[in-house]
Write a protein that holds these residues in place. Structure first.
Motif, PDB file in Angstrom:
ATOM      1  N   ALA A  76      -9.036   3.784  -1.008  1.00 43.24           N
ATOM      2  CA  ALA A  76      -9.236   5.220  -1.220  1.00 43.24           C
ATOM      3  C   ALA A  76      -8.587   5.672  -2.527  1.00 43.24           C
ATOM      4  CB  ALA A  76      -8.667   6.008  -0.041  1.00 43.24           C
ATOM      5  N   GLU A  77      -7.352   5.222  -2.761  1.00 41.35           N
ATOM      6  CA  GLU A  77      -6.653   5.620  -3.982  1.00 41.35           C
ATOM      7  C   GLU A  77      -7.257   4.935  -5.204  1.00 41.35           C
ATOM      8  OE1 GLU A  77      -3.848   7.486  -6.495  1.00 41.35           O
ATOM      9  OE2 GLU A  77      -4.632   7.940  -4.498  1.00 41.35           O
ATOM     10  N   ALA A  78      -7.639   3.676  -5.061  1.00 44.36           N
ATOM     11  CA  ALA A  78      -8.263   2.970  -6.178  1.00 44.36           C
ATOM     12  C   ALA A  78      -9.561   3.645  -6.584  1.00 44.36           C
ATOM     13  CB  ALA A  78      -8.512   1.511  -5.795  1.00 44.36           C
ATOM     14  N   ASN A  79     -10.369   4.008  -5.604  1.00 34.80           N
ATOM     15  CA  ASN A  79     -11.619   4.683  -5.900  1.00 34.80           C
ATOM     16  C   ASN A  79     -11.387   5.999  -6.623  1.00 34.80           C
ATOM     17  OD1 ASN A  79     -13.850   6.792  -4.598  1.00 34.80           O
ATOM     18  ND2 ASN A  79     -14.709   4.845  -5.251  1.00 34.80           N
ATOM     19  N   ARG A  80     -10.364   6.723  -6.204  1.00 34.41           N
ATOM     20  CA  ARG A  80     -10.028   7.989  -6.866  1.00 34.41           C
ATOM     21  C   ARG A  80      -9.654   7.754  -8.324  1.00 34.41           C
ATOM     22  NH1 ARG A  80      -5.885  11.235  -8.236  1.00 34.41           N
ATOM     23  NH2 ARG A  80      -4.306   9.668  -7.705  1.00 34.41           N
ATOM     24  N   ARG A  81      -9.048   6.616  -8.613  1.00 30.23           N
ATOM     25  CA  ARG A  81      -8.615   6.286  -9.966  1.00 30.23           C
ATOM     26  C   ARG A  81      -9.692   5.577 -10.774  1.00 30.23           C
ATOM     27  NH1 ARG A  81      -2.863   5.680 -10.810  1.00 30.23           N
ATOM     28  NH2 ARG A  81      -1.686   6.654  -9.111  1.00 30.23           N
ATOM     29  N   GLY A  82     -10.837   5.303 -10.187  1.00 28.45           N
ATOM     30  CA  GLY A  82     -11.882   4.590 -10.902  1.00 28.45           C
ATOM     31  C   GLY A  82     -11.698   3.090 -10.936  1.00 28.45           C
ATOM     32  N   VAL A  83     -10.854   2.555 -10.054  1.00 29.59           N
ATOM     33  CA  VAL A  83     -10.626   1.108  -9.977  1.00 29.59           C
ATOM     34  C   VAL A  83     -11.693   0.498  -9.075  1.00 29.59           C
ATOM     35  CG1 VAL A  83      -9.020  -0.696  -9.244  1.00 29.59           C
ATOM     36  CG2 VAL A  83      -8.149   1.399 -10.327  1.00 29.59           C
ATOM     37  N   PRO A  84     -12.392  -0.550  -9.509  1.00 29.35           N
ATOM     38  CA  PRO A  84     -13.499  -1.090  -8.708  1.00 29.35           C
ATOM     39  C   PRO A  84     -13.028  -1.814  -7.455  1.00 29.35           C
ATOM     40  CG  PRO A  84     -13.146  -2.426 -10.673  1.00 29.35           C
ATOM     41  CD  PRO A  84     -12.263  -1.221 -10.820  1.00 29.35           C
ATOM     42  N   LEU A  85     -13.914  -1.863  -6.474  1.00 35.58           N
ATOM     43  CA  LEU A  85     -13.634  -2.561  -5.225  1.00 35.58           C
ATOM     44  C   LEU A  85     -13.295  -4.025  -5.464  1.00 35.58           C
ATOM     45  CD1 LEU A  85     -13.620  -2.551  -2.089  1.00 35.58           C
ATOM     46  CD2 LEU A  85     -16.074  -3.088  -2.205  1.00 35.58           C
ATOM     47  N   ALA A  86     -13.924  -4.653  -6.431  1.00 40.86           N
ATOM     48  CA  ALA A  86     -13.666  -6.069  -6.709  1.00 40.86           C
ATOM     49  C   ALA A  86     -12.194  -6.307  -7.014  1.00 40.86           C
ATOM     50  CB  ALA A  86     -14.533  -6.555  -7.867  1.00 40.86           C
ATOM     51  N   ASP A  87     -11.543  -5.374  -7.710  1.00 40.26           N
ATOM     52  CA  ASP A  87     -10.115  -5.537  -8.001  1.00 40.26           C
ATOM     53  C   ASP A  87      -9.286  -5.468  -6.732  1.00 40.26           C
ATOM     54  OD1 ASP A  87     -10.772  -5.718 -10.653  1.00 40.26           O
ATOM     55  OD2 ASP A  87      -9.908  -3.798 -11.245  1.00 40.26           O
ATOM     56  N   VAL A  88      -9.602  -4.530  -5.856  1.00 40.00           N
ATOM     57  CA  VAL A  88      -8.850  -4.389  -4.611  1.00 40.00           C
ATOM     58  C   VAL A  88      -9.016  -5.632  -3.740  1.00 40.00           C
ATOM     59  CG1 VAL A  88      -8.505  -2.973  -2.551  1.00 40.00           C
ATOM     60  CG2 VAL A  88      -9.094  -1.885  -4.727  1.00 40.00           C
ATOM     61  N   VAL A  89     -10.224  -6.169  -3.679  1.00 42.13           N
ATOM     62  CA  VAL A  89     -10.458  -7.389  -2.906  1.00 42.13           C
ATOM     63  C   VAL A  89      -9.688  -8.562  -3.514  1.00 42.13           C
ATOM     64  CG1 VAL A  89     -12.229  -9.070  -2.240  1.00 42.13           C
ATOM     65  CG2 VAL A  89     -12.648  -6.617  -1.962  1.00 42.13           C
ATOM     66  N   ARG A  90      -9.627  -8.621  -4.830  1.00 37.87           N
ATOM     67  CA  ARG A  90      -8.843  -9.686  -5.457  1.00 37.87           C
ATOM     68  C   ARG A  90      -7.363  -9.561  -5.091  1.00 37.87           C
ATOM     69  NH1 ARG A  90      -9.549  -8.393 -10.296  1.00 37.87           N
ATOM     70  NH2 ARG A  90      -7.462  -7.774 -10.974  1.00 37.87           N
ATOM     71  N   TRP A  91      -6.833  -8.339  -5.116  1.00 44.98           N
ATOM     72  CA  TRP A  91      -5.422  -8.137  -4.801  1.00 44.98           C
ATOM     73  C   TRP A  91      -5.102  -8.386  -3.336  1.00 44.98           C
ATOM     74  CZ3 TRP A  91      -5.763  -2.578  -7.158  1.00 44.98           C
ATOM     75  CH2 TRP A  91      -5.857  -2.661  -8.556  1.00 44.98           C
ATOM     76  N   PRO A 111       0.796  -1.226   0.000  1.00 46.58           N
ATOM     77  CA  PRO A 111       0.000   0.000   0.000  1.00 46.58           C
ATOM     78  C   PRO A 111       0.832   1.283   0.000  1.00 46.58           C
ATOM     79  CG  PRO A 111      -0.964  -1.598   1.486  1.00 46.58           C
ATOM     80  CD  PRO A 111       0.336  -2.171   1.039  1.00 46.58           C
ATOM     81  N   HIS A 112       1.929   1.296   0.745  1.00 47.23           N
ATOM     82  CA  HIS A 112       2.700   2.543   0.826  1.00 47.23           C
ATOM     83  C   HIS A 112       3.312   2.936  -0.513  1.00 47.23           C
ATOM     84  CE1 HIS A 112       4.891  -0.878   2.688  1.00 47.23           C
ATOM     85  NE2 HIS A 112       5.911  -0.511   1.938  1.00 47.23           N
ATOM     86  N   TYR A 113       3.616   1.973  -1.375  1.00 47.82           N
ATOM     87  CA  TYR A 113       4.124   2.319  -2.706  1.00 47.82           C
ATOM     88  C   TYR A 113       3.015   2.853  -3.616  1.00 47.82           C
ATOM     89  CZ  TYR A 113       8.116  -0.559  -1.251  1.00 47.82           C
ATOM     90  OH  TYR A 113       9.180  -1.085  -0.576  1.00 47.82           O
ATOM     91  N   ALA A 135       3.589   3.023 -12.684  1.00 45.57           N
ATOM     92  CA  ALA A 135       3.940   1.720 -13.251  1.00 45.57           C
ATOM     93  C   ALA A 135       3.409   0.586 -12.382  1.00 45.57           C
ATOM     94  CB  ALA A 135       5.455   1.615 -13.407  1.00 45.57           C
ATOM     95  N   LEU A 136       3.420   0.767 -11.070  1.00 50.23           N
ATOM     96  CA  LEU A 136       2.888  -0.255 -10.174  1.00 50.23           C
ATOM     97  C   LEU A 136       1.381  -0.413 -10.364  1.00 50.23           C
ATOM     98  CD1 LEU A 136       4.890   0.662  -6.941  1.00 50.23           C
ATOM     99  CD2 LEU A 136       5.285  -1.308  -8.432  1.00 50.23           C
ATOM    100  N   TRP A 137       0.661   0.693 -10.462  1.00 47.01           N
ATOM    101  CA  TRP A 137      -0.781   0.595 -10.712  1.00 47.01           C
ATOM    102  C   TRP A 137      -1.058  -0.074 -12.063  1.00 47.01           C
ATOM    103  CZ3 TRP A 137      -4.823   1.037  -7.601  1.00 47.01           C
ATOM    104  CH2 TRP A 137      -4.666   1.708  -6.385  1.00 47.01           C
TER     105      TRP A 137
END
Length: 442
Positions: free
Chosen positions: A343-358, A261-263, A292-294
């Motif tokens: 919080a950052e994913a939501n700002r970027r339009g990345v869905p919650l399902a992706d964050v839960v998968r990761w 998360p910190h990166y 690049a990480l995202w």
């Protein structure tokens, strides 16, 4: 049924569905259309602003007990995990004393943890130059894999391996079908880099350059291609590292990678000088590396996101001095990593399902925990009710880690855990319900 959870919104198979989850003997035994589950002794119903997700899985946590319990212990680490909706974690083999380098040390670690965990806890073993012959016994004793360093780990009892020693270990690990985790920074590059000193954050970054990571990652890729050992790069931090992993996967090399998360939420341009709470190795780099990480997460190059929770005492962090060369490196973030990434994913339009998968399904899969990190019949009933749009600001008083030093202090995060169950048992702040889990070969 012992428990039924009625969820108008639940993340099942990577998408939102309306289901009723039936639980018996700690396992999910039914996923029925909403409202059609059989009667139950206990019933929970989600409100409109809540979503049901599987319990999070964090496979990179330094608990440090026994030996350095003043840094972090099982009581406080698992309390922080439970507060964040993390229902399973796997402990790293260092900085405890003894480090988890053989079956006897693993037994010592398990004895220290027994009866003190609020969530389920498993263990990684370690790989150092002197324990290569002990690796089969470690795997047989139930570790989920073993970790090595290619450069100085920071503690003398856990020395680094050479590339040749890593390849020898890989051959042994491949024979038992195991997994090797690698802290990938090249000692030769670090030796010729500027010595970190003083309060200048950019000078600290220059002391751990991208070239150190890419040289080490390349060595891991070449060794994994030859030995066919499953190899996992921990805390990937650089654009160059992402490019190497992407190419290696395309070539069929058995390699995976994680970032932290910190990166993903901090960048070197915004980190103030003299702030050791941000210090970790490899360092938090600039915005180009962060992007690049995202991108690596989006295309599957990077498999998972885990905390690398590695706290220490205030005395070692040298907060008042602010010397980034002398301060101990490590981020305290177990309790806040998911909310920060979401919080950052939501700002970027990345869905919650992706964050839960990761941060749930992916880490469970890496460790071979097929009954964790997913809402499906047969899985452990590790459930979290999340108010996914609710935000909160991190305050000192809410921190459950033993040492309340974290770069997230004062930061607004997203996603509030309103309830969580571990194997069907609802967790309260004072409930010690965790089990010690082991890897079962095959």
């Amino acid at each position: 049924m012992e428990l039924v959870v009625h969820a108008p919104r639940a993340l099942v198979d990577g998408r939102e569905q309306a289901v009723s989850v039936a639980v018996r003997l700690g396992r999910i035994v039914g996923l029925a259309p909403l409202g059609t589950a059989p009667p139950s002794r206990l019933v929970a119903t989600l409100t409109d602003d809540e979503v049901l997700i599987p319990g999070l899985v964090d496979t990179h946590v330094h608990i440090n007990e026994p030996g350095r319990t003043e840094w972090e212990g099982f009581d406080t680490a698992t309390a922080a995990a439970a507060a964040a909706g993390v229902t399973t974690l796997i402990d790293m083999p260092l900085n405890s004393l003894p480090p988890t380098l053989n079956a006897a040390a693993l037994a010592t670690k398990r004895a220290a943890a027994r009866g003190r965990c609020r969530v389920d806890v498993g263990f990684w073993g370690g790989c150092v130059p002197t324990n290569l012959a002990d690796l089969p016994e470690l795997f047989a004793a139930g570790v989920f894999g073993v970790k090595c360093f290619l450069q100085d780990s920071g503690v003398p009892e856990f020395p680094p391996v050479t590339t040749a020693e890593m390849r020898a270990a890989m051959r042994t690990i491949a024979e038992v079908g195991g997994l090797l985790l690698v802290h990938a920074e090249d000692p030769g590059v670090l030796h010729t880099s500027p010595t970190p000193q003083g309060r200048d954050y950019q000078a600290f970054v220059a002391s751990r350059p991208e070239a150190a990571e890419t040289a080490a990652v390349q060595a891991c890729i070449e060794a994994a291609a030859i030995t066919r050992c499953r190899t996992h790069i921990v805390h990937l931090s650089s654009a160059g590292g992402v490019a190497l992993i992407r190419r290696a996967k395309a070539d069929g090399v058995p390699i995976t990678a994680e970032t932290c998360p910190h990166y993903l939420v901090f960048d070197a341009e915004d980190i103030p000088d003299g702030s050791p709470q941000y210090k970790c190795c490899p360092p938090i780099r600039g915005r180009a590396d962060q992007e690049a990480l995202w991108a690596g997460l989006a295309d599957g190059t990077i498999d998972i996101v885990v905390s690398d929770h590695s706290p220490s005492t205030a005395e070692l962090k040298l907060l008042e001095v602010g010397d980034l060369g002398l301060a101990w490196g490590g981020i305290g973030g177990l309790q806040f990593g998911f909310a920060a990434v979401w919080a950052e994913a939501n700002r970027r339009g990345v869905p919650l399902a992706d964050v839960v998968r990761w941060m749930s399904t992916g880490p469970a899969t890496l460790a071979g925990l097929d009954h964790k990190g997913r809402l499906e019949v047969g899985a452990d009933a590790d459930l979290v009710i999340l108010a996914e749009a609710e935000t909160f600001t991190v305050t000192d008083g809410m921190i459950r880690h033993r040492n309340r030093i974290t770069p997230y202090l004062g930061r607004e995060l997203r996603g509030v855990v309103r309830a969580r169950w571990l194997r069907g048992t609802e967790l309260s702040d004072d409930l010690v319900a965790g089990r010690l889990i082991s890897h079962e070969p095959g």
